[in-house]
Design an enzyme around this catalytic site. Structure first.
Site: not given
Ligand SMILES: NC(=O)c1ccc[n+]([C@@H]2O[C@H](COP(=O)([O-])OP(=O)(O)OC[C@H]3O[C@@H](n4cnc5c(N)ncnc54)[C@H](O)[C@@H]3O)[C@@H](O)[C@H]2O)c1
Ligand SMILES: O=C(O)[C@H](O)CO
Length: 326
Positions: A153, A266, A237, A155, A285-287, A177
């Site tokens: 949980l 992927e 991921r 961003r 992968h269009i998030g 975490r």
């Molecule tokens: N599908 C897409 O196109 C797309 C786009 C953007 C981000 N993402 C993925 O989303 C992820 C999250 O982005 P964000 O900005 O919300 O990151 P963030 O760092 O704000 O949030 C991730 C949270 O996960 C927690 N965490 C990590 N590993 C953990 C574990 N093993 N157990 C418990 N908690 C755990 C962290 O403490 C953190 O609070 C990115 O790292 C990326 O891989 C995918």
């Molecule tokens: O982490 C991200 O921003 C997306 O997954 C693009 O790789």
């Protein structure tokens, strides 16, 4: 300073870099071989890196010892050996926040799509099989008041929880975490263990940042413990789930369905068995694929490199330790 960008990005980022006096090179084709990529990295000072296919590991840093900064065009940095970059004092930038709404929108879309069997019904229509109104066929499940479990949980997880609460008054449980006080106060989110998250969620949505060493946490044993109406969503991921075991759980109806914006491996292609299942929705992968998010990412990536070229700290840095460690 010379910047290598491996793929075209939105104009705004290019303009910013040029206005700051940086020299830019973008190859005229997309599918670079590793040799081409390394060659370009060796002849430039900084990289604006799009996509995750190339790994910034120890080999890379040994082959490209003169690289001064890497600005990722992503928030995820699991394709970078952050420890190694930090050891070498190389700043690695990422693109937080600007894509949180867009990415959580995709998780929300997948949740609804799977709950209401949108892919299955769309396939039916495409195959000319509209069918009569049938009180017993193609029934979905409603999300109102159900339990949404968020793994990670941060961003994006927060945005997913917020809109699910607003739209469906879902009960939010999460495993992270650290405790997320904002979510506990604003959304009445309840912190639970990973085991509780797995067994109590009606929808389990993955939003953690991936570290390859933590392995496929969502595997046969986890799917076995999930509710039989559970929906598994992964927009983080693909490495978080074991796809063969997810396939088996879905095929044997151990869980209701899955919505994936990321896969393992992927990409996947049309012969992948998971695509034959009617309780799955897969997106490529269009998030972050909105005009707004992609412009925001280009702006942050450019700001990161401009800061380095001015001798300043990257504003969005994945390894800020480099600035505090002697
Ligand atoms: N599908 C897409 O196109 C797309 C786009 C953007 C981000 N993402 C993925 O989303 C992820 C999250 O982005 P964000 O900005 O919300 O990151 P963030 O760092 O704000 O949030 C991730 C949270 O996960 C927690 N965490 C990590 N590993 C953990 C574990 N093993 N157990 C418990 N908690 C755990 C962290 O403490 C953190 O609070 C990115 O790292 C990326 O891989 C995918
Ligand atoms: O982490 C991200 O921003 C997306 O997954 C693009 O790789």
């Amino acid at each position: 300073m010379k910047v290598f960008i491996n793929k075209q990005i939105p104009e705004i980022g290019i303009h910013m870099l040029k206005d700051a006096g940086l020299e830019i090179f973008i190859p005229d084709h997309d599918n670079l071989s590793r040799e081409e990529w390394i060659g370009y990295c060796q002849s430039h000072d900084m990289i604006l890196s799009v996509g995750t296919e190339f790994k910034y590991d120890e080999d890379f840093f040994n082959e490209c010892p003169n690289i001064k900064a890497i600005a990722l065009y992503s928030v995820g940095f699991d394709h970078v050996d952050i420890q190694e970059a930090t050891r070498r004092k190389i700043p690695v930038g990422n693109t937080p926040d600007v894509l949180s709404k867009a990415t959580s929108d995709i998780a929300f879309l997948l949740m609804q799509s799977v709950a209401r069997r949108a892919s299955y019904n769309f396939e039916k229509v495409k195959s000319g099989n509209w069918g009569d109104f049938d009180p017993l066929h193609a029934l979905g499940q409603e999300l109102y008041g159900k339990t949404l479990g968020i793994f990670g949980l941060g961003r994006i997880g927060y945005e997913m929880a917020k809109k699910s609460k607003a739209a469906f008054d879902m009960q939010i449980i999460y495993h992270n975490r650290n405790r997320n006080e904002e979510a506990e106060n604003d959304l009445n989110a309840k912190y639970v263990s990973l085991e509780e998250l797995i067994s109590q969620s009606d929808v389990l949505s993955i939003h953690a940042n991936f570290k390859p060493e933590q392995g496929e946490l969502f595997n046969a044993s986890a799917f076995e413990k999930m509710k039989d109406n559970a929906i598994f969503i992964n927009t983080a991921r693909g490495g978080f789930h074991n796809q063969k075991e997810l396939y088996e759980a879905l095929a044997e109806h151990k869980i209701w369905g899955a919505g994936l914006d990321v896969t393992n491996p992927e990409p996947i292609y049309k012969d992948d068995p998971i695509l034959e299942l009617s309780n799955v929705c897969v997106l490529p992968h269009i998030g972050s694929a909105t005009v707004e998010a992609r412009n925001g990412m280009a702006k942050i990536a450019a700001e990161n490199l401009i800061a380095v070229s001015n001798g300043e700290k990257m504003p969005a840095c994945a390894n800020p330790k480099i600035y505090s460690e002697k």
